[in-house]
Design a protein around this motif. Structure first.
Motif, PDB file in Angstrom:
ATOM      1  N   LEU A 191      33.777 -39.352   1.253  1.00 57.46           N
ATOM      2  CA  LEU A 191      34.132 -38.323   2.225  1.00 57.46           C
ATOM      3  C   LEU A 191      35.624 -38.383   2.536  1.00 57.46           C
TER       4      LEU A 191
ATOM      5  N   THR B  44      24.228 -32.742   3.612  1.00 59.40           N
ATOM      6  CA  THR B  44      23.532 -33.927   4.127  1.00 59.40           C
ATOM      7  C   THR B  44      24.444 -34.792   4.991  1.00 59.40           C
ATOM      8  N   THR B  45      25.726 -34.478   5.003  1.00 55.33           N
ATOM      9  CA  THR B  45      26.659 -35.246   5.841  1.00 55.33           C
ATOM     10  C   THR B  45      26.650 -34.676   7.256  1.00 55.33           C
TER      11      THR B  45
ATOM     12  N   SER C 212      17.449 -21.990   4.956  1.00 56.91           N
ATOM     13  CA  SER C 212      18.507 -22.955   4.627  1.00 56.91           C
ATOM     14  C   SER C 212      18.975 -23.735   5.843  1.00 56.91           C
ATOM     15  N   THR C 213      18.177 -23.703   6.905  1.00 56.69           N
ATOM     16  CA  THR C 213      18.411 -24.454   8.157  1.00 56.69           C
ATOM     17  C   THR C 213      19.700 -24.056   8.859  1.00 56.69           C
TER      18      THR C 213
ATOM     19  N   SER D  18      17.117 -32.165   8.135  1.00 59.37           N
ATOM     20  CA  SER D  18      17.915 -33.041   7.265  1.00 59.37           C
ATOM     21  C   SER D  18      17.185 -33.290   5.942  1.00 59.37           C
TER      22      SER D  18
ATOM     23  N   ARG E 164      17.547 -30.106   3.773  1.00 61.93           N
ATOM     24  CA  ARG E 164      18.902 -29.948   3.206  1.00 61.93           C
ATOM     25  C   ARG E 164      19.084 -30.721   1.912  1.00 61.93           C
ATOM     26  N   LYS E 165      18.286 -31.762   1.736  1.00 65.17           N
ATOM     27  CA  LYS E 165      18.419 -32.551   0.495  1.00 65.17           C
ATOM     28  C   LYS E 165      17.793 -31.821  -0.685  1.00 65.17           C
TER      29      LYS E 165
ATOM     30  N   VAL F 268      22.198 -23.590  -1.921  1.00 72.02           N
ATOM     31  CA  VAL F 268      22.346 -22.318  -1.201  1.00 72.02           C
ATOM     32  C   VAL F 268      23.556 -21.540  -1.700  1.00 72.02           C
TER      33      VAL F 268
ATOM     34  N   PHE G 240      32.771 -30.458  -1.954  1.00 79.08           N
ATOM     35  CA  PHE G 240      31.432 -30.190  -1.423  1.00 79.08           C
ATOM     36  C   PHE G 240      30.412 -31.170  -1.965  1.00 79.08           C
TER      37      PHE G 240
ATOM     38  N   SER H 198      30.861 -34.255  -2.424  1.00 74.95           N
ATOM     39  CA  SER H 198      30.904 -35.471  -1.601  1.00 74.95           C
ATOM     40  C   SER H 198      30.197 -35.240  -0.275  1.00 74.95           C
ATOM     41  N   LEU H 199      30.262 -34.027   0.238  1.00 76.82           N
ATOM     42  CA  LEU H 199      29.506 -33.730   1.467  1.00 76.82           C
ATOM     43  C   LEU H 199      28.009 -33.790   1.192  1.00 76.82           C
ATOM     44  N   TYR H 200      27.623 -33.501  -0.035  1.00 78.03           N
ATOM     45  CA  TYR H 200      26.207 -33.513  -0.387  1.00 78.03           C
ATOM     46  C   TYR H 200      25.730 -34.910  -0.774  1.00 78.03           C
TER      47      TYR H 200
END
Lengths: 270, 335, 275
Positions: free
Chosen positions: A6, A101-102, B65-66, B87, B90-91, B95, B116, B118-120
Motif C-alpha cells: 500500500l 479489501t483495504t 457491489s456494496t 468485506s 468485496r473479495k 466491478v 488498485f 495493491s488496494l485489492y
C-alpha cells in the motif's frame, strides 16, 4: 494486512502526480524561497529587518525559510489526506477504493508516509543550503534536525487531518469550500509564521489542541535557542504531540466510518 | 461454491431528491429507484439488466457491489450478505462502474492497475504478473498502451482499462455497468466477446447492464427487463420474444398528403397494441410502425382503414418482434 | 448583422453569463461567502508576520495603511489571474470552451459577464481585509488627497489587469500550462512590477524593472493619491504614462489574444488536467 504494498502504491501516486510533473515540482521547490522573499520584502517595506531581529531574536532569513519550509512540509504531508475524500469522489476512484479489501481508514493513514519524500526534497533544496550558508556545519546539523521535526509534525497531524477531512465532507456538499477555510485556519493555529506565544489566550488554547503545534514550538525553540533546547522541554513537547495524535485516532476512525456509511446510504457517485 | 452466484430478494431503495421551484426554493421528492426486485444469477452465465435511463440498473449494481445500502430486501453475492458481510463480498467481485473515469490521470495504465491491485490485496511479482495478464487479455498490450498516461487514453482504451481492473483479482463474479457506453463498434465488440468468454470458459457469473437491446441479445444468456425500479419480464432473448409471439410488427410506408392521415391514425390506435411510431422518410413518405395481435384479423382491419382513409402505400411489411419491441411492449414505451 | 445588433447580442450573452454565474456560484454553491472567508484566512497567514517587522515608533495606522494598499493591489492582481485569466483554462478543462467557440459567440462574453461579480467580490474582500487589519494592527487611514488622480489610477489599473488577463488566459488555453506555474506567476508579478510596495522603497535595479512594466504606474498613482508615497517620476510624466502605457498594453493584449486563439484552432483544442 501487509501495508508495504500500500505504501509503495501511494508512492507511485506521489511520483505520478508531482515528481513526474516537472513544472509542479519546480514550483513546489521554489515556494519556500518565494514565500520567504515575499514576506521579507513586504515586511521590510513596512518596517525593517533589524526590528525583526530585535523582537524575535533570530536572523529573519533563517526564520522565514524555516517557517516556510515547515509550512509547506506539513501542508505537503497532510494535504493529500485532507483532499482525499473529495478528490477521489470527483475523479471517480472512490467506488473502487471503498469496494476494495483495504479499509479506507488504513489507506488514509498511509497516505502521508510517501509524502515524506517531498519533505526531504524540500528540505535539501531550501533549508539545508541556507542554514549551511549562514551558520556552517552547525547550521547544517540544525537544518537536519528541523527536517526531522517537520516530518514528525506532518505525521502527527495525520489523525487530526483524517478527522477533519471526513467531518467536513459529512457536513456539506461542495465541502471543498469549507476545507479551503479550515486549511489556512489550521495553518495559522499551528503557529508557524506567527508564534503562538504572541496569540491571544483563547486562540492559544485552541492551538494547543493541534498535535503538531507542539512540534512547531519545538522548532522555534531550536531556532531561537540556538539549536539546543532543554531535554525536559523536548520531552514534554514531543509527548504532548504524540499523545494528542493518538487521542485523535478513535475520532478519525469513527469519522471515516461515518462518512463511509453516509456514502453507502446515499450511493457512491460513479 | 453453490451454483447461485447472486441472489436478490425483494430489494428496495428510495432516494430523496430536490425539485427546484424558482431561484431559491426547492421541494423534496422521493424517487423509488428499486421496488422489490428479485432475481438470481448462476455461475457461468451472463445476465443482462436491460432498461432505459433511470430504470434502476445502476442502483442494483451499486447495491451488489456494496456501494449502496438497500432500504429493504436481501442481496447475497457469493453466498454472503452485501450489507452484513460486505468485506467478504468485496473479495469475490470485480466491478466496472464507469467507462471514462475512475483512474489517476498522471499514472500510466500499468501504474494505475498496480495501484488498485495493491488496494485489492495483491503485491509484488504476483501483482505485476497479473497486471501484464489482464492488460494482454483486454487488448491494451497490442495497442502498446500499458505505459501511456491515463489522461492520454482514448475512450476505448479507458473502457478496456476499467475492465482490466475488474479482472485483476480474477474474481468469480463480475458486475459491469454499461461497459460499452460510448465505445466504437470495434472496441465494443472486443469487450462483448471477452465478457462472453469469461462466463463460458472460466465459469464466471456476470451481471451486465445496458440499454442497448441489440447488445443485450448478443451478450446475454438471460435478460431481466427493468423499468421504473421493477423487473417487468425475464428470460432468454428467445423466451422474451416468444412472450409476445402473437404480436407482430407492421411497418407501412405511406405517401404524404395522399389521404386523411389523422383519421387513419386515430382509428389505427384501436387496432394497434401499444403506441404507434411515425417517422419521416424524405419529403414524400412517412413510415408508420406499430404492433398488432391476431395478425390476420388485424391486417384486414388495417387494409380497410387505409382504403377508407384514401392513403397510398408504398410498402407494407410484417416482421417478427425484436427485443426492442418486447421492451416497448412491457414498458409501454412512447412513440 | 449591424454593429448595433452585434453589440446587443454580445451584451445579452454577457448578461446570461452573469446570471448563470450568480445562480451557480453565489446562490446555489454559496461560493461567494465561503470563498471570501477562505481568502481572508490565507491573507492572515501572510499579514500576521508583517507586524514582527514594525518599528515601535511608527504609528500602527501607517503600517496598516501600507499593508492594506499592498494587499488590495495583490488581490486585484489575483482576481485578474484567477477569475479572468484562469477561468478560460478552467472552461477548457470542463469542455465548455469548445462549445463557446463552436457557438460563434465571442469568448469575451465570458469575461464581461463575470466582471460585476469580480468587482463585488473584490470590494467585499477588501472590507474583510480592512476589518482584519483593524483588529490585528490598527484601522488603516484611507484619505484620498487627490480624487482625480485616484480615479485615473483605478481606471488604468483595471485596464492593465484586463490586458494581462487576456494575455495570460489566451496563453493558458493555447499551451495548457499547469496551475502550479500560474500560481508562481501570481506571486512574483505583484512584487516584480512594484505593485506591493512604493517604488521609492525598491532597490534601484528593481525600480527600473518595475517602471518598464505597465503595472507600476497605476499602483504608484493610487499610493500617491492616498498620500502614502512620493512619485519617483515627475507628475506629468506619470500621468501621460498612466494613460498611454495601459492603452498600448490593452491593444497588445487584444491582438495577442486573437493570435493565440488562431493558434488554438490550428493546433486543436488541448486536453488539460484540472491543475
Amino acid at each position: 494486512m501487509n501495508v508495504l504494498p500500500l505504501i509503495k502504491s501511494e508512492m507511485l501516486l506521489v511520483y505520478g502526480e508531482l515528481l513526474r510533473r516537472r513544472q509542479a515540482l519546480f514550483t513546489y521547490v521554489a515556494y519556500p524561497y518565494i514565500m520567504t522573499f515575499f514576506i521579507i520584502f513586504v515586511g521590510s517595506s513596512v518596517g525593517s529587518l533589524e526590528n525583526f531581529e530585535v523582537r524575535v531574536g533570530v536572523n529573519p532569513f533563517l526564520f522565514f525559510i524555516a517557517a516556510s519550509f515547515n509550512f509547506l512540509a506539513i501542508l505537503g504531508i497532510v494535504d493529500d489526506v485532507l483532499w482525499s475524500p473529495i478528490y477521489d469522489d470527483n475523479i471517480g476512484t472512490l467506488p473502487y477504493v471503498l469496494s476494495s479489501t483495504t479499509p479506507w481508514f488504513l489507506r488514509l493513514l498511509i497516505i502521508p508516509i510517501p509524502r515524506l519524500v517531498l519533505t526531504i526534497i524540500l528540505g535539501f533544496t531550501s533549508l539545508v543550503p541556507l542554514f549551511t550558508y549562514f551558520e556552517g556545519v552547525e547550521g547544517f546539523l540544525t537544518s537536519l534536525l528541523l527536517m526531522g521535526l517537520a516530518c514528525l509534525a506532518g505525521l502527527l497531524l495525520s489523525t487530526f487531518a483524517i478527522f477533519l477531512a471526513c467531518s467536513v465532507s459529512m457536513l456539506m456538499g461542495e465541502s471543498w469550500r469549507l476545507l479551503n477555510i479550515v486549511r489556512p485556519l489550521m495553518m495559522i493555529l499551528l503557529g508557524i509564521y506567527y508564534p503562538r506565544v504572541l496569540m491571544p489566550f483563547t486562540i492559544r488554547v485552541i492551538s494547543y489542541l493541534l498535535p503538531s503545534s507542539h512540534i512547531v514550538d519545538l522548532t522555534l525553540y531550536t531556532l531561537v535557542g540556538g539549536g539546543t533546547p532543554e531535554v525536559l522541554t523536548v520531552l514534554t513537547m514531543l509527548g504532548l504531540g504524540i499523545a494528542l495524535a493518538i487521542a485523535y485516532g478513535p475520532l478519525s476512525y469513527g469519522s471515516t466510518k461515518s462518512l463511509e456509511m453516509k456514502k453507502l446510504r446515499e450511493g457512491v457517485k460513479t | 461454491m453453490s451454483e447461485e452466484a447472486v441472489k436478490v430478494t425483494k430489494l428496495a431503495k428510495k432516494y430523496l431528491t430536490k425539485k427546484r421551484k424558482g431561484l431559491l426554493k426547492s421541494e423534496k421528492l422521493v424517487v423509488e429507484a428499486l421496488r422489490g426486485v428479485s432475481f438470481t444469477v448462476n455461475y457461468g452465465e451472463v445476465v443482462g439488466l436491460l432498461g432505459p435511463n433511470g430504470a434502476g440498473k445502476t442502483t442494483t449494481i451499486k447495491i451488489l457491489s456494496t456501494l449502496l445500502l438497500p432500504d429493504s430486501g436481501e442481496a447475497r453475492v457469493g453466498g454472503f450478505d452485501v450489507v452484513k458481510e460486505a468485506s467478504k463480498v468485496r473479495k469475490l467481485i470485480g466491478v466496472m462502474l464507469s467507462v471514462e473515469k475512475g483512474f489517476y490521470g498522471k499514472l500510466t495504465g500499468r501504474e494505475n492497475l498496480i495501484y488498485f491491485g495493491s488496494l485489492y490485496g495483491l503485491s509484488g511479482a504476483d501483482l505485476r504478473k497479473r497486471v501484464d495478464e489482464v492488460m494482454e487479455l483486454v487488448g491494451l498490450s497490442e495497442l502498446e498502451a500499458e505505459d501511456k498516461l491515463y489522461e492520454e487514453y482514448s475512450t476505448g482504451m479507458k473502457a478496456r482499462l476499467s475492465l482490466a481492473r475488474a479482472l485483476l483479482k480474477n474474481p468469480p463474479i463480475l458486475l459491469l455497468d454499461e461497459p460499452t457506453l460510448g465505445l466504437d463498434p470495434m472496441s465494443a465488440r472486443k469487450v462483448r466477446d471477452l465478457v462472453k468468454s469469461l462466463a463460458l470458459r472460466e465459469g464466471k457469473a456476470v451481471i451486465y447492464t445496458t440499454h442497448n437491446m441489440f447488445e443485450a441479445e448478443l451478450v446475454c444468456d438471460r435478460i431481466l427487463l427493468i423499468d421504473k425500479g421493477s423487473i417487468v419480464a425475464s428470460g432468454t432473448p428467445e423466451e422474451l420474444k416468444n412472450k409476445i409471439s402473437d404480436i407482430k410488427t407492421v411497418i407501412l410506408q405511406v405517401r404524404r398528403g395522399s389521404g386523411n392521415l389523422n383519421a387513419f391514425l386515430s382509428k389505427l390506435a384501436e387496432v394497434a397494441v401499444g403506441d404507434v411510431a411515425m417517422e419521416e422518410l424524405g419529403v414524400d413518405y412517412l413510415e408508420i410502425k406499430f404492433n398488432v395481435r391476431s395478425v390476420e384479423e388485424s391486417l384486414n382491419k388495417v387494409m380497410r382503414l387505409l382504403t377508407e382513409g384514401g392513403l397510398t402505400t408504398n410498402s407494407f411489411k410484417v416482421v417478427e418482434p425484436t427485443l426492442e419491441d418486447v421492451f416497448i411492449y412491457f414498458t409501454g414505451g412512447k412513440a | 448583422m449591424s454593429s448595433f445588433s452585434r453589440a446587443r447580442l454580445f451584451m445579452n450573452s454577457a448578461r446570461t453569463v452573469f446570471v448563470s454565474y450568480v445562480k451557480a456560484e453565489l446562490l446555489r454553491s454559496k461560493g461567494f461567502f465561503l470563498g471570501l472567508i477562505s481568502m481572508s484566512a490565507w491573507l492572515a497567514i501572510l499579514m500576521l508576520p508583517m507586524t514582527l517587522f514594525r518599528d515601535p515608533r511608527t504609528p500602527a495606522d501607517t503600517i496598516s495603511t501600507y499593508m492594506f494598499i499592498g494587499i488590495a493591489i495583490f488581490q486585484a492582481y489575483s482576481v485578474s489571474t484567477w477569475d479572468w485569466g484562469w477561468e478560460l483554462r478552467d472552461s477548457l478543462f470542463r469542455g465548455v470552451l469548445e462549445n463557446v467557440i463552436v457557438s460563434g459567440s465571442s469568448i469575451f462574453v465570458m469575461y464581461v459577464g463575470i466582471i460585476p461579480i469580480t468587482i463585488s467580490w473584490l470590494m467585499l474582500s477588501l472590507g474583510i481585509t480592512y476589518l482584519m487589519l483593524s483588529v490585528l494592527v490598527a484601522p488603516p487611514s484611507l484619505q484620498v488627497a487627490d480624487p482625480a488622480l485616484f480615479s485615473l489610477g483605478l481606471i488604468s489599473l483595471a485596464v492593465v489587469l484586463f490586458a494581462y488577463a487576456m494575455i495570460l488566459g489566451s496563453t493558458l488555453i493555447s499551451s495548457g500550462t499547469s496551475g502550479a506555474v500560474v500560481e508562481f506567476i501570481s506571486w512574483i508579478l505583484p512584487i516584480a512590477t512594484g505593485g506591493i510596495t512604493p517604488l521609492a522603497n525598491l532597490p534601484p535595479s528593481m525600480r527600473f524593472i518595475a517602471l518598464l512594466t505597465p503595472f507600476s504606474y497605476p499602483a504608484e498613482l493610487l499610493r500617491h493619491s492616498l498620500g502614502l508615497a512620493s512619485l519617483v517620476l515627475p507628475e506629468e510624466v506619470m500621468l501621460v504614462a498612466s494613460v498611454l502605457y495601459p492603452t498600448a498594453f490593452l491593444a497588445f493584449g487584444y491582438f495577442y489574444f486573437k493570435i493565440q486563439l488562431r493558434k488554438l484552432l490550428k493546433e486543436g483544442v488541448k486536453t488539460v488536467s484540472l491543475w
